[in-house]
Design a protein around this motif. Structure first.
Motif, PDB file in Angstrom:
ATOM      1  N   LEU A   1       0.823  -1.215   0.000  1.00 47.82           N
ATOM      2  CA  LEU A   1       0.000   0.000   0.000  1.00 47.82           C
ATOM      3  C   LEU A   1       0.851   1.257   0.000  1.00 47.82           C
ATOM      4  CD1 LEU A   1      -2.820  -1.226   2.357  1.00 47.82           C
ATOM      5  CD2 LEU A   1      -3.155  -0.331   0.047  1.00 47.82           C
ATOM      6  N   LYS A   2       0.328   2.276  -0.670  1.00 43.65           N
ATOM      7  CA  LYS A   2       1.006   3.563  -0.801  1.00 43.65           C
ATOM      8  C   LYS A   2       0.123   4.649  -0.191  1.00 43.65           C
ATOM      9  CE  LYS A   2       2.744   2.007  -5.300  1.00 43.65           C
ATOM     10  NZ  LYS A   2       2.787   2.301  -6.759  1.00 43.65           N
ATOM     11  N   PRO A   3       0.720   5.758   0.207  1.00 44.98           N
ATOM     12  CA  PRO A   3      -0.108   6.854   0.740  1.00 44.98           C
ATOM     13  C   PRO A   3      -1.202   7.292  -0.229  1.00 44.98           C
ATOM     14  CG  PRO A   3       2.183   7.235   1.275  1.00 44.98           C
ATOM     15  CD  PRO A   3       2.162   6.037   0.371  1.00 44.98           C
ATOM     16  N   GLU A   4      -0.935   7.203  -1.515  1.00 44.97           N
ATOM     17  CA  GLU A   4      -1.944   7.609  -2.501  1.00 44.97           C
ATOM     18  C   GLU A   4      -3.106   6.628  -2.598  1.00 44.97           C
ATOM     19  OE1 GLU A   4       1.356   7.322  -2.968  1.00 44.97           O
ATOM     20  OE2 GLU A   4       1.829   6.580  -4.992  1.00 44.97           O
ATOM     21  N   ASP A   5      -3.020   5.508  -1.911  1.00 44.09           N
ATOM     22  CA  ASP A   5      -4.155   4.588  -1.845  1.00 44.09           C
ATOM     23  C   ASP A   5      -5.166   5.012  -0.773  1.00 44.09           C
ATOM     24  OD1 ASP A   5      -1.845   1.913  -2.360  1.00 44.09           O
ATOM     25  OD2 ASP A   5      -3.234   2.754  -3.829  1.00 44.09           O
ATOM     26  N   THR A   6      -4.833   6.035  -0.017  1.00 46.44           N
ATOM     27  CA  THR A   6      -5.741   6.523   1.011  1.00 46.44           C
ATOM     28  C   THR A   6      -7.037   7.014   0.383  1.00 46.44           C
ATOM     29  OG1 THR A   6      -3.964   7.160   2.517  1.00 46.44           O
ATOM     30  CG2 THR A   6      -6.077   8.286   2.783  1.00 46.44           C
ATOM     31  N   ALA A   7      -8.147   6.460   0.847  1.00 44.85           N
ATOM     32  CA  ALA A   7      -9.456   6.795   0.278  1.00 44.85           C
ATOM     33  C   ALA A   7     -10.532   6.054   1.057  1.00 44.85           C
ATOM     34  CB  ALA A   7      -9.523   6.396  -1.199  1.00 44.85           C
ATOM     35  N   ILE A   8     -11.756   6.403   0.759  1.00 46.45           N
ATOM     36  CA  ILE A   8     -12.874   5.580   1.205  1.00 46.45           C
ATOM     37  C   ILE A   8     -13.116   4.549   0.106  1.00 46.45           C
ATOM     38  CG2 ILE A   8     -15.307   5.494   1.837  1.00 46.45           C
ATOM     39  CD1 ILE A   8     -15.060   8.395   2.749  1.00 46.45           C
ATOM     40  N   TYR A   9     -13.178   3.295   0.499  1.00 48.16           N
ATOM     41  CA  TYR A   9     -13.371   2.210  -0.457  1.00 48.16           C
ATOM     42  C   TYR A   9     -14.816   1.726  -0.376  1.00 48.16           C
ATOM     43  CZ  TYR A   9      -8.437   2.002  -1.571  1.00 48.16           C
ATOM     44  OH  TYR A   9      -7.176   2.300  -2.026  1.00 48.16           O
ATOM     45  N   TYR A  10     -15.431   1.656  -1.536  1.00 50.10           N
ATOM     46  CA  TYR A  10     -16.833   1.264  -1.633  1.00 50.10           C
ATOM     47  C   TYR A  10     -16.972  -0.054  -2.383  1.00 50.10           C
ATOM     48  CZ  TYR A  10     -17.803   6.144  -0.443  1.00 50.10           C
ATOM     49  OH  TYR A  10     -17.853   7.365   0.172  1.00 50.10           O
ATOM     50  N   CYS A  11     -17.851  -0.883  -1.885  1.00 55.07           N
ATOM     51  CA  CYS A  11     -18.233  -2.110  -2.569  1.00 55.07           C
ATOM     52  C   CYS A  11     -19.478  -1.818  -3.400  1.00 55.07           C
ATOM     53  CB  CYS A  11     -18.529  -3.186  -1.530  1.00 55.07           C
ATOM     54  SG  CYS A  11     -19.146  -4.738  -2.188  1.00 55.07           S
ATOM     55  N   ALA A  12     -19.581  -2.452  -4.551  1.00 56.47           N
ATOM     56  CA  ALA A  12     -20.741  -2.235  -5.415  1.00 56.47           C
ATOM     57  C   ALA A  12     -21.125  -3.543  -6.099  1.00 56.47           C
ATOM     58  CB  ALA A  12     -20.424  -1.167  -6.455  1.00 56.47           C
ATOM     59  N   ALA A  13     -22.373  -3.616  -6.503  1.00 55.62           N
ATOM     60  CA  ALA A  13     -22.870  -4.825  -7.165  1.00 55.62           C
ATOM     61  C   ALA A  13     -23.737  -4.473  -8.356  1.00 55.62           C
ATOM     62  CB  ALA A  13     -23.671  -5.676  -6.175  1.00 55.62           C
ATOM     63  N   THR A  14     -23.641  -5.302  -9.376  1.00 55.23           N
ATOM     64  CA  THR A  14     -24.431  -5.143 -10.591  1.00 55.23           C
ATOM     65  C   THR A  14     -25.496  -6.220 -10.656  1.00 55.23           C
ATOM     66  OG1 THR A  14     -22.539  -4.243 -11.776  1.00 55.23           O
ATOM     67  CG2 THR A  14     -24.329  -5.113 -13.104  1.00 55.23           C
ATOM     68  N   GLN A  15     -26.683  -5.843 -11.024  1.00 54.73           N
ATOM     69  CA  GLN A  15     -27.759  -6.810 -11.208  1.00 54.73           C
ATOM     70  C   GLN A  15     -27.702  -7.444 -12.582  1.00 54.73           C
ATOM     71  OE1 GLN A  15     -31.224  -4.257 -10.467  1.00 54.73           O
ATOM     72  NE2 GLN A  15     -31.864  -5.746  -8.942  1.00 54.73           N
ATOM     73  N   TYR A  16     -28.219  -8.658 -12.672  1.00 60.69           N
ATOM     74  CA  TYR A  16     -28.440  -9.248 -13.990  1.00 60.69           C
ATOM     75  C   TYR A  16     -29.395  -8.344 -14.772  1.00 60.69           C
ATOM     76  CZ  TYR A  16     -26.267 -13.668 -12.710  1.00 60.69           C
ATOM     77  OH  TYR A  16     -25.374 -14.638 -12.338  1.00 60.69           O
ATOM     78  N   GLY A  17     -29.042  -8.101 -16.013  1.00 60.55           N
ATOM     79  CA  GLY A  17     -29.857  -7.237 -16.852  1.00 60.55           C
ATOM     80  C   GLY A  17     -29.347  -5.822 -16.947  1.00 60.55           C
ATOM     81  N   SER A  18     -28.492  -5.426 -16.029  1.00 66.38           N
ATOM     82  CA  SER A  18     -27.927  -4.081 -16.099  1.00 66.38           C
ATOM     83  C   SER A  18     -26.791  -4.043 -17.108  1.00 66.38           C
ATOM     84  CB  SER A  18     -27.407  -3.654 -14.723  1.00 66.38           C
ATOM     85  OG  SER A  18     -28.471  -3.460 -13.820  1.00 66.38           O
ATOM     86  N   SER A  19     -26.549  -2.884 -17.627  1.00 64.91           N
ATOM     87  CA  SER A  19     -25.466  -2.733 -18.589  1.00 64.91           C
ATOM     88  C   SER A  19     -24.134  -2.962 -17.904  1.00 64.91           C
ATOM     89  CB  SER A  19     -25.505  -1.328 -19.204  1.00 64.91           C
ATOM     90  OG  SER A  19     -26.728  -1.115 -19.879  1.00 64.91           O
ATOM     91  N   HIS A  20     -23.182  -3.428 -18.680  1.00 65.52           N
ATOM     92  CA  HIS A  20     -21.830  -3.647 -18.152  1.00 65.52           C
ATOM     93  C   HIS A  20     -21.284  -2.353 -17.596  1.00 65.52           C
ATOM     94  CE1 HIS A  20     -17.856  -5.300 -17.730  1.00 65.52           C
ATOM     95  NE2 HIS A  20     -17.368  -4.261 -18.399  1.00 65.52           N
ATOM     96  N   GLY A  21     -20.754  -2.433 -16.392  1.00 62.46           N
ATOM     97  CA  GLY A  21     -20.180  -1.249 -15.775  1.00 62.46           C
ATOM     98  C   GLY A  21     -21.155  -0.406 -15.004  1.00 62.46           C
ATOM     99  N   VAL A  22     -22.423  -0.749 -15.043  1.00 65.16           N
ATOM    100  CA  VAL A  22     -23.435  -0.022 -14.283  1.00 65.16           C
ATOM    101  C   VAL A  22     -23.654  -0.758 -12.971  1.00 65.16           C
ATOM    102  CG1 VAL A  22     -25.834   0.723 -14.189  1.00 65.16           C
ATOM    103  CG2 VAL A  22     -24.559   0.874 -16.338  1.00 65.16           C
TER     104      VAL A  22
END
Length: 121
Positions: free
Chosen positions: A86-107
């Protein structure tokens, strides 16, 4: 509906490691892909990594290649982000996300509340 809860953030020295976890609950059968994003102070949210449900294909942002590893335990409906060197520039809030079946790729349809990662120099 799907609920996502992240854990595992914290303070670490540069060069150290952290493993983030994201537990999904609710209608988890609707989830196709899961991913991690991060947002540093004063910056826009950016993609970190993602993993597909069936095959488990992982995709990484350039800054994470070779240092970060995303994985998932389908039985536990949990996705992990192992972060090494890890580097100091990795400092951030990290969020988990999920895509539903049927949603566009990357949404991403569902988001967790985030977990703070702070890397000291």
């Amino acid at each position: 509906q799907v609920q996502l809860v992240e854990s595992g953030g914290g303070l670490v020295q540069a060069g150290g490691s952290l493993r983030l976890s994201c537990a999904a609950s609710g209608s988890t059968f609707t989830i196709r892909d899961m991913g991690w994003f991060r947002q540093a102070p004063g910056k826009e949210r950016e993609f970190v990594a993602s993993i597909t449900r069936v095959v488990g294909t992982a995709n990484y942002a350039d800054f994470g290649k070779g240092r970060f590893t995303i994985s998932r335990d389908s039985a536990k409906n949990t996705v992990y982000l192992q972060m090494n060197s890890l580097k100091p520039e990795d400092t951030a809030i990290y969020y988990c996300a999920a895509t539903q079946y049927g949603s566009s790729h990357g949404v991403y349809d569902y988001w967790g509340q985030g977990t703070q990662v702070t890397v000291s120099s």
